[in-house]
Scaffold this motif. Structure first.
Motif, mmCIF file in Angstrom:
data_model
loop_
_atom_site.group_PDB
_atom_site.id
_atom_site.type_symbol
_atom_site.label_atom_id
_atom_site.label_comp_id
_atom_site.label_asym_id
_atom_site.label_seq_id
_atom_site.Cartn_x
_atom_site.Cartn_y
_atom_site.Cartn_z
ATOM 1 N N SER A 193 37.862 36.647 32.246
ATOM 2 C CA SER A 193 39.265 36.260 32.427
ATOM 3 C C SER A 193 40.165 37.244 31.690
ATOM 4 C CB SER A 193 39.500 34.839 31.903
ATOM 5 O OG SER A 193 39.143 34.744 30.538
ATOM 6 N N PRO A 194 41.409 37.392 32.137
ATOM 7 C CA PRO A 194 42.322 38.328 31.465
ATOM 8 C C PRO A 194 42.823 37.756 30.149
ATOM 9 C CG PRO A 194 43.476 37.189 33.224
ATOM 10 C CD PRO A 194 42.037 36.754 33.317
ATOM 11 N N VAL A 195 42.993 38.622 29.158
ATOM 12 C CA VAL A 195 43.547 38.181 27.881
ATOM 13 C C VAL A 195 45.023 37.823 28.052
ATOM 14 C CG1 VAL A 195 44.164 38.942 25.552
ATOM 15 C CG2 VAL A 195 41.885 39.444 26.482
ATOM 16 N N GLY A 196 45.759 38.612 28.829
ATOM 17 C CA GLY A 196 47.160 38.331 29.083
ATOM 18 C C GLY A 196 47.365 37.744 30.464
ATOM 19 N N SER A 197 48.538 37.988 31.020
ATOM 20 C CA SER A 197 48.866 37.457 32.340
ATOM 21 C C SER A 197 48.647 38.477 33.447
ATOM 22 C CB SER A 197 50.334 36.998 32.364
ATOM 23 O OG SER A 197 51.191 38.082 32.057
ATOM 24 N N ASP A 198 48.207 39.682 33.092
ATOM 25 C CA ASP A 198 47.980 40.719 34.101
ATOM 26 C C ASP A 198 46.745 40.405 34.942
ATOM 27 O OD1 ASP A 198 50.076 42.644 33.428
ATOM 28 O OD2 ASP A 198 48.994 42.854 31.537
ATOM 29 N N PRO A 199 46.681 40.949 36.163
ATOM 30 C CA PRO A 199 45.487 40.735 36.997
ATOM 31 C C PRO A 199 44.293 41.543 36.498
ATOM 32 C CG PRO A 199 47.012 42.209 38.092
ATOM 33 C CD PRO A 199 47.716 41.720 36.859
ATOM 34 N N ILE A 200 43.146 41.287 37.083
ATOM 35 C CA ILE A 200 41.902 41.993 36.753
ATOM 36 C C ILE A 200 41.575 42.966 37.881
ATOM 37 C CG2 ILE A 200 39.440 41.765 36.298
ATOM 38 C CD1 ILE A 200 39.965 38.948 35.288
ATOM 39 N N LYS A 201 41.301 44.218 37.514
ATOM 40 C CA LYS A 201 40.907 45.212 38.515
ATOM 41 C C LYS A 201 39.394 45.220 38.662
ATOM 42 C CE LYS A 201 40.882 49.762 37.808
ATOM 43 N NZ LYS A 201 41.358 51.146 37.608
ATOM 44 N N LEU A 202 38.920 45.255 39.917
ATOM 45 C CA LEU A 202 37.500 45.364 40.217
ATOM 46 C C LEU A 202 37.268 46.695 40.926
ATOM 47 C CD1 LEU A 202 34.607 44.339 40.441
ATOM 48 C CD2 LEU A 202 35.291 43.012 42.455
ATOM 49 N N THR A 203 36.613 47.615 40.249
ATOM 50 C CA THR A 203 36.435 48.972 40.770
ATOM 51 C C THR A 203 35.690 48.980 42.096
ATOM 52 O OG1 THR A 203 36.420 49.874 38.531
ATOM 53 C CG2 THR A 203 35.458 51.248 40.249
ATOM 54 N N GLU A 204 34.641 48.201 42.201
ATOM 55 C CA GLU A 204 33.770 48.253 43.371
ATOM 56 C C GLU A 204 34.406 47.634 44.618
ATOM 57 O OE1 GLU A 204 31.493 49.266 39.977
ATOM 58 O OE2 GLU A 204 32.768 47.526 40.323
ATOM 59 N N ARG A 205 35.578 47.017 44.485
ATOM 60 C CA ARG A 205 36.285 46.497 45.652
ATOM 61 C C ARG A 205 37.553 47.319 45.842
ATOM 62 N NH1 ARG A 205 33.310 44.360 49.420
ATOM 63 N NH2 ARG A 205 33.988 42.360 50.264
ATOM 64 N N SER A 206 37.337 48.612 46.041
ATOM 65 C CA SER A 206 38.434 49.544 46.323
ATOM 66 C C SER A 206 39.503 49.543 45.237
ATOM 67 C CB SER A 206 39.079 49.212 47.682
ATOM 68 O OG SER A 206 38.132 49.262 48.721
ATOM 69 N N ASN A 207 39.091 49.300 43.995
ATOM 70 C CA ASN A 207 40.016 49.307 42.845
ATOM 71 C C ASN A 207 41.142 48.287 42.994
ATOM 72 O OD1 ASN A 207 38.974 51.367 41.034
ATOM 73 N ND2 ASN A 207 39.470 52.822 42.653
ATOM 74 N N ARG A 208 40.894 47.227 43.721
ATOM 75 C CA ARG A 208 41.920 46.193 43.878
ATOM 76 C C ARG A 208 42.012 45.328 42.627
ATOM 77 N NH1 ARG A 208 39.358 44.767 49.640
ATOM 78 N NH2 ARG A 208 40.233 46.478 50.845
ATOM 79 N N SER A 209 43.184 44.739 42.435
ATOM 80 C CA SER A 209 43.421 43.854 41.292
ATOM 81 C C SER A 209 43.644 42.433 41.793
ATOM 82 C CB SER A 209 44.639 44.321 40.493
ATOM 83 O OG SER A 209 44.384 45.584 39.897
ATOM 84 N N TYR A 210 43.191 41.468 40.975
ATOM 85 C CA TYR A 210 43.167 40.081 41.415
ATOM 86 C C TYR A 210 43.729 39.140 40.360
ATOM 87 C CZ TYR A 210 39.938 41.994 44.874
ATOM 88 O OH TYR A 210 39.368 42.748 45.872
ATOM 89 N N ARG A 211 44.400 38.111 40.837
ATOM 90 C CA ARG A 211 44.837 37.032 39.963
ATOM 91 C C ARG A 211 43.628 36.190 39.551
ATOM 92 N NH1 ARG A 211 50.440 35.366 40.546
ATOM 93 N NH2 ARG A 211 51.566 36.640 42.092
ATOM 94 N N GLY A 212 43.838 35.309 38.576
ATOM 95 C CA GLY A 212 42.804 34.359 38.192
ATOM 96 C C GLY A 212 41.703 34.985 37.376
ATOM 97 N N GLN A 213 40.493 34.474 37.533
ATOM 98 C CA GLN A 213 39.344 34.932 36.772
ATOM 99 C C GLN A 213 38.165 35.183 37.691
ATOM 100 O OE1 GLN A 213 38.408 31.782 34.029
ATOM 101 N NE2 GLN A 213 37.815 30.345 35.610
ATOM 102 N N PHE A 214 37.105 35.767 37.118
ATOM 103 C CA PHE A 214 35.900 36.060 37.893
ATOM 104 C C PHE A 214 34.703 35.321 37.311
ATOM 105 C CE2 PHE A 214 38.472 39.481 39.454
ATOM 106 C CZ PHE A 214 37.983 39.726 40.730
ATOM 107 N N GLU A 215 33.770 35.055 38.190
ATOM 108 C CA GLU A 215 32.495 34.451 37.782
ATOM 109 C C GLU A 215 31.362 35.253 38.406
ATOM 110 O OE1 GLU A 215 31.713 30.024 38.126
ATOM 111 O OE2 GLU A 215 30.257 30.791 39.579
ATOM 112 N N LEU A 216 30.381 35.616 37.584
ATOM 113 C CA LEU A 216 29.200 36.343 38.045
ATOM 114 C C LEU A 216 27.988 35.439 37.917
ATOM 115 C CD1 LEU A 216 29.761 39.759 36.206
ATOM 116 C CD2 LEU A 216 30.672 39.029 38.415
#
Length: 706
Positions: free
Chosen positions: A287-310
């Motif tokens: 999850s992001p420390v601040g309010s900024d989105p998270i970038k995922l390199t392997e998905r065309s460097n797109r950035s996403y709201r919310g959090q990720f689960e692996l």
């Protein structure tokens, strides 16, 4: 008494009118409309038979940093933070192949690049070993030791890899480790790993949940495939300080094992932290420390709201983005429609997308939807625009319903003038997914026209209108002659620019060409594909059909159509193409990618209907008896050229061929069921609101809100 009776009758009349008004204008009860606060979107996962898009590693970053932890039934347990802008990678701690090991970075990098060229999932990592920094090239995230062994054999058989690794023999790595007791912190774990590395062992920093505010650090030694191998590691570790206290790592509890990873940087002096996770039912939370989105390199460097689960699913890493449902729609609307389109079209798309997602529920076991058009396209914050956010906010919670249930609000780019009946696409009827006329020509606005021309060499292709000039000349048969105005003009197979498809020819300025037809540039409304040779068609058909067609391919015909005119059955050499459902015909017949839709005609270019004496007719299929023709000048010759140009009574010229080939001339883009996006654009431009648009394309629906 009379006055009381009159008042009572008046009251009953008012109630009746109110009930009738509710029947006319009311929506289903609030309880009938489902609600979803958070949506789970699968970006990567392996779900056999339904979705297969995987990645060996996932790389995350966020401007203010990331919080890493594990998801437990009672919530997320925070383990540690990653500083702002720093990339951190994750992969599964599974079976792998250590293809190479060297103290020379350049040598290891060459091996890693070769594996990448061979489509291997290659990592270039480093650790302290025998008093030096050692670079290791590991490959794969395999579910079983048998899969890893097969990969080991495959890489060993590559002559270039063999040359690069010299005498080094690849070995398998597995998820079995020895582990130390908890240490004071990360620095102590790094020092301990170095001490085990000094005696020639692979040792890594490990992180676990300490049930306290901070994570617990330890050292994991070895990466064994079997218990017997782990015992050998144990014997070697006993020679190092603290080695006798190592115990078999508990694989049931979640952990992260750290490796220094040079894969992305390709530099010895620069590395990322690669965390390999394992443990029964482990779910890593990011999850992001601040309010900024998270970038995922392997998905065309797109950035996403919310959090990720692996997590692990079917032996592969699943990457899930979880975020507020309405915010998910901000991106979907921005991908599925142009943000510059009218607000009412965007609002119609927002309601359709919301309805579709709610209708699907947990359609992918651990996720509601995926981020591709298999569900609906979702590209993160980069696709959000003020107009798409407004469309979602202005329709917040609104869904389309039929018979008390949220509908499967399917949509496609263009209905091609007529949307499809669900039955002619998938074989099953849906009462609210019926064909309607669709004003889809808006996709043609502003496009160039293209001329299909014959070059002096006899080659045929398309040239864009601005690259040709009128000459005022015609052929003896009356066909226009035009002149190329630019050197190196590309003559294309289809009336559009497709750099992935070789050009038919090039023509220089001054070249005169004969015009066969004029078409608007291929687009979502109208398109052309082909011509394709019998062998090209036979290859793609037999790769998809259940019962192969025996060649050579001579005929290809639309033998049955659905309510909207779409092909529901195709015969080749008189044999029906066996596909699971009609929409599969798009991919079955697509030589250089799927056909845009199933609303098409097939032009068999060698098929010619001949009128003989006494009004007798016969059909020539291309390689039958010779045909003699009378040219425009009255000369009788055998039609022996590769191309034969035929003019009908309306002076329409067609290019026939001596040998069979097949062209597809069609309209529409996508399956065509439900809302047509270009049709919604046209209706919005005409002044219709989003509710009208939705009710136009989805029969007998109501628009309801939570």
């Amino acid at each position: 008494m009379a006055n009381k009776r009159s008042f009572k009758q008046y009251l009953m009349l008012v109630v009746a009118i109110m009930v009738l008004a509710t029947t006319w204008t009311g929506s289903p009860s609030h309880a009938a409309v489902p609600k979803l606060d958070q949506i789970r979107v699968a970006l990567f996962m392996q779900l056999p038979g339904k979705y297969d898009d995987t990645t060996a590693a996932a790389t995350f970053s966020s401007p203010a940093g990331l919080n890493i932890g594990s998801r437990q039934p009672d919530g997320v347990s925070s383990w540690f933070n990653v500083s702002g802008g720093t990339s951190v990678r994750f992969a599964a701690d599974s079976f792998k192949v250590k293809v190479y090991e060297s103290t020379t970075f350049a040598s290891a990098l060459a091996v890693q690049k070769r594996l990448q060229a061979l489509k291997g999932a290659a990592f270039l990592t480093s650790l302290s070993k025998n008093g030096s920094i050692v670079y290791q090239v590991i490959e794969g995230t395999y579910k079983t030791a048998a899969e890893a062994a097969a990969a080991q054999t495959k890489w060993a058989a590559d002559s270039e890899i063999s040359k690069l690794v010299g005498g080094y023999k690849a070995v398998q790595q597995g998820p079995l480790h020895l582990e130390s007791a908890p240490l004071a912190g990360k620095a102590e774990a790094i020092a301990a790993a170095s001490s085990f590395g000094a005696v020639g062992l692979d040792a890594y920093v490990a992180v676990r949940d300490s049930q306290a505010e901070m994570a617990s650090y330890s050292v994991m030694v070895g990466a064994a495939v079997t218990d017997a191998e782990l015992q050998i590691v144990q014997a070697a570790a006993s020679k190092a300080a603290g080695g006798g206290a190592l115990k078999t790592a508990d694989a049931k509890l979640p952990y992260l094992m750290l490796r220094n990873d040079h894969t992305l940087s390709a530099k010895a002096e620069s590395s990322s932290e690669l965390y390999m996770f394992a443990g029964s039912d482990t779910k890593i939370a990011i999850s992001p420390v601040g309010s900024d989105p998270i970038k995922l390199t392997e998905r065309s460097n797109r950035s996403y709201r919310g959090q990720f689960e692996l997590s692990m699913m079917n032996g592969r890493m699943a990457v899930i983005n979880e975020l507020p449902f309405e915010q998910y729609l901000y991106s979907v609307v921005g991908v599925e429609m142009y943000p510059s389109w009218p607000a009412e079209a965007l609002k119609a798309q927002a309601v359709a997308a919301r309805s579709y997602a709610l209708n699907k529920g947990f359609g992918f076991q651990i996720a509601h939807v995926v981020d591709t058009t298999l569900s609906q396209a979702y590209y993160g914050t980069g696709s959000e625009k003020p107009s798409t956010i407004a469309a979602v906010d202005d329709t917040a919670g609104e869904v389309a319903m039929h018979d008390g249930k949220v509908i499967e609000a399917l949509f496609a780019a263009s209905g091609g003038g007529m949307t499809a009946d669900a039955k002619e696409i998938w074989g099953n009827a849906v009462p609210y997914l019926m064909p309607v006329k669709s004003p889809d020509t808006s996709s043609e606005t502003g496009l160039h026209s293209w001329y299909r021309v014959v070059l002096p060499s006899g080659e045929i292709g398309y040239v864009r209108d601005d690259l040709l000039d009128e000459t005022g000349q015609t052929t003896a048969a009356g066909s226009p002659i035009m002149q190329v105005n630019t050197n190196g003009t590309k003559v294309r197979k289809h009336p559009q620019i497709q750099d992935t498809i070789p050009v038919v020819a090039t023509a220089d300025s001054g070249t005169k060409v004969i015009v066969l037809e004029k078409k608007v540039e291929s687009n979502s409304m109208s398109w052309v594909r082909g011509p394709y040779t019998p062998q090209e068609m036979l290859t793609v058909i037999n790769a998809k059909v259940k019962t192969p067609i025996s060649g050579p391919l001579r005929t290809l015909e639309v033998s049955q159509k659905g309510a909207s005119g779409r092909a529901t059955e195709i015969t080749a050499n008189g044999q029906k193409l066996t596909v699971s459902y009609p929409d599969m015909l798009r991919s079955t017949l697509g030589v250089q990618g799927s056909l845009p839709s199933t609303l098409f005609q097939i032009e068999e270019t060698a098929k010619v209907a001949l009128l003989g004496s006494g009004s007798a007719t016969r059909t020539k299929l291309g390689d039958s008896a010779p045909v003699y023709m009378i040219s425009a000048g009255g000369k009788v010759t055998e039609a022996s050229q590769s191309n034969l140009f035929i003019m009908d009574g309306s002076k329409h010229l067609r290019a026939a061929t001596k040998e069979p080939s097949f062209r597809f001339i069609g309209t529409g883009n996508g399956h065509g069921v439900g809302l047509s996006q270009y049709g919604a654009l046209s209706l919005a431009q005409q002044g219709y609101d989003y509710q009208y648009i939705l009710k136009y394309y989805y029969k007998d629906v109501t628009i309801a809100k939570e």
